[in-house]
Design a protein around this motif. Structure first.
Motif, short mmCIF file in Angstrom:
data_model
loop_
_atom_site.label_atom_id
_atom_site.label_comp_id
_atom_site.label_asym_id
_atom_site.label_seq_id
_atom_site.Cartn_x
_atom_site.Cartn_y
_atom_site.Cartn_z
N ARG A 41 80.94 -6.27 6.62
CA ARG A 41 80.75 -4.44 5.70
C ARG A 41 80.71 -4.38 4.32
NH1 ARG A 41 81.77 -5.90 10.95
NH2 ARG A 41 83.21 -4.61 12.24
N LEU A 42 79.55 -4.82 4.18
CA LEU A 42 78.98 -5.03 3.08
C LEU A 42 77.30 -4.33 2.77
CD1 LEU A 42 79.82 -8.02 1.31
CD2 LEU A 42 81.41 -5.81 0.80
N ILE A 43 76.90 -4.31 4.51
CA ILE A 43 75.88 -3.47 4.55
C ILE A 43 75.55 -2.29 5.46
CG2 ILE A 43 72.85 -3.67 4.96
CD1 ILE A 43 73.51 -6.62 5.00
N LEU A 44 75.42 -0.86 4.57
CA LEU A 44 75.43 0.24 5.08
C LEU A 44 74.15 0.99 5.21
CD1 LEU A 44 77.23 1.68 2.26
CD2 LEU A 44 78.31 0.65 3.93
N ARG A 45 74.00 1.73 6.46
CA ARG A 45 73.01 2.90 6.97
C ARG A 45 73.41 3.62 6.84
NH1 ARG A 45 70.31 4.01 12.22
NH2 ARG A 45 72.47 2.62 13.39
N ASN A 46 72.29 4.40 6.13
CA ASN A 46 72.85 6.16 6.06
C ASN A 46 74.18 6.10 5.62
OD1 ASN A 46 70.55 6.82 6.35
ND2 ASN A 46 71.15 7.03 8.36
N GLY A 47 74.91 5.37 4.64
CA GLY A 47 76.15 5.51 3.72
C GLY A 47 76.82 5.01 4.80
N ILE A 48 76.65 4.72 5.90
CA ILE A 48 77.79 3.83 7.13
C ILE A 48 77.61 2.89 7.26
CG2 ILE A 48 78.46 3.68 9.19
CD1 ILE A 48 77.33 6.74 9.16
N PRO A 49 79.09 1.65 7.29
CA PRO A 49 78.61 0.40 7.51
C PRO A 49 78.23 -0.34 8.68
CG PRO A 49 81.06 1.41 6.75
CD PRO A 49 80.00 1.61 7.00
N ILE A 50 76.85 -0.84 8.44
CA ILE A 50 77.03 -1.46 10.07
C ILE A 50 77.53 -3.00 10.71
CG2 ILE A 50 74.64 -2.93 11.26
CD1 ILE A 50 73.28 -1.53 8.32
N ARG A 51 77.94 -2.09 11.87
CA ARG A 51 78.49 -2.83 12.72
C ARG A 51 78.07 -4.30 12.97
NH1 ARG A 51 83.59 -1.73 12.52
NH2 ARG A 51 84.33 1.08 12.05
N LYS A 52 76.99 -4.10 13.76
CA LYS A 52 76.52 -5.48 14.71
C LYS A 52 75.09 -5.28 13.71
CE LYS A 52 78.53 -5.10 18.81
NZ LYS A 52 78.35 -5.01 20.21
N GLY A 53 74.40 -6.54 13.54
CA GLY A 53 72.98 -6.97 13.49
C GLY A 53 71.92 -6.78 14.18
N SER A 54 72.33 -6.02 15.88
CA SER A 54 71.64 -6.35 17.21
C SER A 54 71.36 -4.05 16.73
CB SER A 54 72.11 -6.01 18.48
OG SER A 54 73.32 -5.92 18.09
N GLU A 55 72.07 -3.60 16.07
CA GLU A 55 71.56 -1.69 15.88
C GLU A 55 70.23 -2.33 15.59
OE1 GLU A 55 74.38 -0.16 13.16
OE2 GLU A 55 75.76 -1.41 13.71
N ILE A 56 70.22 -0.69 16.20
CA ILE A 56 68.35 -0.22 16.22
C ILE A 56 68.20 0.56 14.55
CG2 ILE A 56 66.17 0.44 17.00
CD1 ILE A 56 67.07 -1.97 18.35
N VAL A 57 67.02 0.54 13.78
CA VAL A 57 66.89 1.45 12.61
C VAL A 57 65.83 2.06 12.83
CG1 VAL A 57 67.19 -0.38 11.13
CG2 VAL A 57 65.18 -0.29 11.53
N HIS A 58 65.67 2.94 12.30
CA HIS A 58 64.58 4.70 12.48
C HIS A 58 64.13 5.03 11.74
CE1 HIS A 58 66.09 5.02 16.38
NE2 HIS A 58 67.41 4.44 15.88
N LEU A 59 63.07 5.50 11.79
CA LEU A 59 62.00 6.17 10.63
C LEU A 59 62.85 6.65 8.92
CD1 LEU A 59 59.38 6.16 9.10
CD2 LEU A 59 58.95 7.83 10.26
N ASN A 60 62.75 6.60 8.11
CA ASN A 60 63.45 6.93 6.93
C ASN A 60 65.16 6.26 6.69
OD1 ASN A 60 60.70 7.58 5.66
ND2 ASN A 60 61.14 9.62 6.95
N ASP A 61 65.57 5.90 7.98
CA ASP A 61 67.22 5.21 7.44
C ASP A 61 67.25 4.90 5.68
OD1 ASP A 61 67.79 5.92 9.66
OD2 ASP A 61 67.74 4.76 10.38
N GLU A 62 68.14 4.56 5.14
CA GLU A 62 68.79 4.13 4.72
C GLU A 62 69.40 2.85 4.21
OE1 GLU A 62 69.24 5.87 0.09
OE2 GLU A 62 70.87 5.75 0.93
#
Length: 308
Positions: A41-62
């Protein structure tokens, strides 16, 4: 002062991709390293920990993650016996020609004996560039494919060339011998690619796959000893096995490709009939246009000469 976090913003090119692939692309880390960071849980997407590598990102996500500069890693072994040609080198980039049969970098089932091990022996400065298991590699070629690859020699060059790849400013053309006569003299295969649900080693055309586009143009057609077409193929995108899967999907697999149905019985050279023959990019430092061409290797020329 070195920041303890690094941040990336998702570009249009990566909109809709798996988050682990996007992180690996921007950070230069291996997918396995990224997976380990996600599991902690060391990587965040838009401030929320990513739980799975298969999660899909969207334009301008941080995407934010720890800055791993200076972290101890297992060092790649140098191997002076690895055979490859250095086509060009300066203080920013190296262009090499990889022979068929050589794996590009260490991974599952191949800890040593790769192009990267050879690069480590010939260019020790690459150990400081990007992912420590890839030493500045900007892109890859399949084991059976021969031809041109560009390697970055500075962090700035690596970032620049990755951006050029992302924006599709790097031109890559391949020569292929395929089974059968391709009907149109030129065309485009526009079909999404993803992991084959029936075989994890393969890719397939699937509706839920990633955007993929391959341009082709016929160079020659031959009738004997059986029908083949010789094509020049240009990648618009660069998915795993893209040319091989796209050509097989239109009924013309690459010769020697036993994974995707290419005829192999005549293939005395025991190699894939696919060669990365042209590479064009802007030099990351001088901004000059760099053009490289690689002649067909002897074993492909011998294969080509079989046909009449």
């Amino acid at each position: 002062m070195v920041e303890d976090k690094v941040r990336y913003h998702v570009s249009p090119h990566h909109d809709g991709e798996r988050v682990d692939r996007v992180i690996a692309f921007f950070s230069g880390l291996s997918r396995s390293k990224v997976s380990g960071l996600i599991s902690k849980r060391l990587i965040l997407r838009n401030g929320i920990p990513i739980r799975k590598g298969s999660e899909i990102v969207h334009l301008n996500d941080e995407i934010s993650m720890p800055n791993l500069v200076g972290e101890a890693v297992e060092e790649i072994a140098s191997d002076e016996s690895i055979d490859f040609e250095v086509v060009f080198e300066d203080d920013s980039v190296i262009v090499v020609c990889k022979p068929s049969g050589l794996i590009v970098h260490p991974g599952s089932g191949a800890a040593n004996g790769t192009l990267v091990n050879g690069l480590a022996a010939q260019f020790p400065d690459l150990r400081e560039i990007g992912d420590p298991t890839r030493l500045g590699l900007v892109h890859r070629l399949d084991k059976g494919t021969s031809g041109l690859l560009v390697v970055a020699r500075t962090p700035e060059a690596l970032d620049n060339l990755k951006f050029q790849m992302q924006e599709r400013h790097v031109h890559r053309q391949y020569f292929a011998i395929v089974a059968g006569h391709v009907e149109s003299n030129k065309g485009v295969v526009d079909a999404p690619l993803g992991r084959d649900p029936k075989n994890p080693l393969k890719r397939a055309v699937i509706n839920s796959g990633k955007y993929a586009r391959t341009h082709y143009e016929i160079d020659q057609k031959y009738e004997s000893p059986f029908k083949v077409s010789m094509l020049n193929c240009r990648l618009e995108t660069g998915r795993t096995h893209q040319i091989r899967v796209h050509l097989a999907a239109i009924g013309h697999p690459v010769l020697g490709d036993d994974l995707y149905g290419g005829r192999t019985s005549f293939n005395i050279e025991n190699r894939l009939a696919l060669h990365a023959q042209m590479l064009t990019f802007l030099h990351p430092k001088t901004k000059n246009l760099m053009n490289f061409e690689s002649p067909l290797p002897a074993e492909l020329t011998s294969m080509k000469d079989i046909f009449r």
